[in-house]
Motif scaffolding. Structure first.
Motif, short mmCIF file in Angstrom:
data_model
loop_
_atom_site.label_atom_id
_atom_site.label_comp_id
_atom_site.label_asym_id
_atom_site.label_seq_id
_atom_site.Cartn_x
_atom_site.Cartn_y
_atom_site.Cartn_z
N UNK A 1 27.80 35.37 -13.07
CA UNK A 1 28.69 34.60 -13.93
C UNK A 1 28.06 33.30 -14.41
N UNK A 2 26.79 33.12 -14.09
CA UNK A 2 26.10 31.90 -14.50
C UNK A 2 25.47 32.10 -15.87
N UNK A 3 25.70 31.16 -16.76
CA UNK A 3 25.05 31.14 -18.07
C UNK A 3 24.06 29.98 -18.10
N UNK A 4 23.00 30.16 -18.88
CA UNK A 4 21.92 29.19 -18.92
C UNK A 4 21.61 28.81 -20.37
N UNK A 5 21.11 27.63 -20.53
CA UNK A 5 20.79 27.20 -21.89
C UNK A 5 19.72 26.13 -21.87
N UNK A 6 19.11 25.98 -23.02
CA UNK A 6 18.21 24.87 -23.28
C UNK A 6 18.80 24.04 -24.42
N UNK A 7 18.77 22.74 -24.21
CA UNK A 7 19.16 21.80 -25.24
C UNK A 7 17.97 20.88 -25.48
N UNK A 8 17.98 20.18 -26.58
CA UNK A 8 16.93 19.20 -26.82
C UNK A 8 17.49 17.96 -27.49
N UNK A 9 16.82 16.87 -27.22
CA UNK A 9 17.25 15.60 -27.78
C UNK A 9 16.05 14.86 -28.32
N UNK A 10 16.03 14.73 -29.63
CA UNK A 10 14.98 13.96 -30.28
C UNK A 10 15.36 12.48 -30.23
N UNK A 11 14.37 11.62 -30.42
CA UNK A 11 14.60 10.19 -30.34
C UNK A 11 15.65 9.74 -31.34
N UNK A 12 16.69 9.08 -30.85
CA UNK A 12 17.73 8.58 -31.72
C UNK A 12 18.75 9.60 -32.18
N UNK A 13 18.66 10.80 -31.64
CA UNK A 13 19.58 11.85 -32.08
C UNK A 13 20.39 12.39 -30.90
N UNK A 14 21.36 13.20 -31.22
CA UNK A 14 22.19 13.79 -30.18
C UNK A 14 21.46 14.95 -29.51
N UNK A 15 21.97 15.32 -28.37
CA UNK A 15 21.42 16.46 -27.65
C UNK A 15 21.99 17.74 -28.27
N UNK A 16 21.11 18.57 -28.79
CA UNK A 16 21.53 19.77 -29.51
C UNK A 16 21.19 21.05 -28.76
N UNK A 17 21.99 22.03 -29.01
CA UNK A 17 21.76 23.36 -28.44
C UNK A 17 20.51 23.98 -29.06
N UNK A 18 19.72 24.63 -28.22
CA UNK A 18 18.51 25.32 -28.70
C UNK A 18 18.66 26.83 -28.48
N UNK A 19 18.91 27.21 -27.24
CA UNK A 19 19.00 28.63 -26.90
C UNK A 19 19.84 28.79 -25.64
N UNK A 20 20.50 29.92 -25.53
CA UNK A 20 21.32 30.18 -24.35
C UNK A 20 21.31 31.64 -24.00
N UNK B 1 23.93 34.15 -22.02
CA UNK B 1 25.27 34.20 -21.45
C UNK B 1 25.32 35.23 -20.32
N UNK B 2 25.58 34.76 -19.12
CA UNK B 2 25.71 35.62 -17.94
C UNK B 2 24.55 36.59 -17.83
N UNK B 3 23.39 36.14 -18.22
CA UNK B 3 22.18 36.93 -18.07
C UNK B 3 22.04 38.10 -19.02
N UNK B 4 22.91 38.16 -20.01
CA UNK B 4 22.91 39.34 -20.88
C UNK B 4 22.61 38.99 -22.33
N UNK B 5 23.56 38.32 -22.97
CA UNK B 5 23.44 38.08 -24.41
C UNK B 5 22.77 36.74 -24.67
N UNK B 6 21.90 36.73 -25.66
CA UNK B 6 21.18 35.50 -26.00
C UNK B 6 21.68 34.90 -27.31
N UNK B 7 21.56 33.60 -27.40
CA UNK B 7 22.00 32.85 -28.57
C UNK B 7 20.91 31.84 -28.94
N UNK B 8 20.77 31.59 -30.22
CA UNK B 8 19.75 30.66 -30.67
C UNK B 8 20.29 29.77 -31.79
N UNK B 9 19.81 28.56 -31.82
CA UNK B 9 20.07 27.70 -32.97
C UNK B 9 19.31 28.26 -34.16
#
Length: 124
Positions: free
Chosen positions: A30-49, A51-59
């Protein structure tokens, strides 16, 4: 629970790099994982995830260039990055959440655990 992200560094545009996120104290389907990134002066944005080890998502900005994967035996999540460009320069954070619904995969506020971040710098 501890997440440790590593693998960042200085690369040139067009290069590839693989980030790793080693997790301790957190396992299960039931654990989902993701990568986010934060450039200088910007918000932390979603990169890839993943979901529960199965489905992947990308920016949209990384689709076709980045791949998220998980090694269950090593309890490690990876972000394989290719065709890097200067806009990919940022601090990259791994994150984990328990019981996340699919519509929340890209929402940083829904993640319970965060790694310390690893800096990726892409030079032109």
């Amino acid at each position: 629970v501890q997440l440790q992200a590593f693998g960042g560094g200085l690369v040139q545009a067009g290069d590839s790099l693989r980030l790793s996120c080693a997790a301790s104290g957190l396992t299960g389907r039931y654990v989902s994982w993701a990568w986010f990134r934060q450039a200088l002066g910007k918000e932390r944005d979603f990169v890839a995830g993943i979901h529960r080890g199965v489905r992947t998502y990308y920016a949209d900005s990384v689709k076709g260039r980045f791949t998220i994967s998980r090694d269950n035996a090593a309890n490690t999540v990876y972000l394989q990055m290719s065709s890097l460009n200067t806009e990919d320069t940022a601090v990259y954070y791994c994150a984990a959440a328990i019981g996340l619904i699919t519509s929340s995969v890209t929402n940083r506020g829904q993640y319970d655990y965060w790694g310390q971040g690893t800096l990726v710098t892409v030079s032109s």
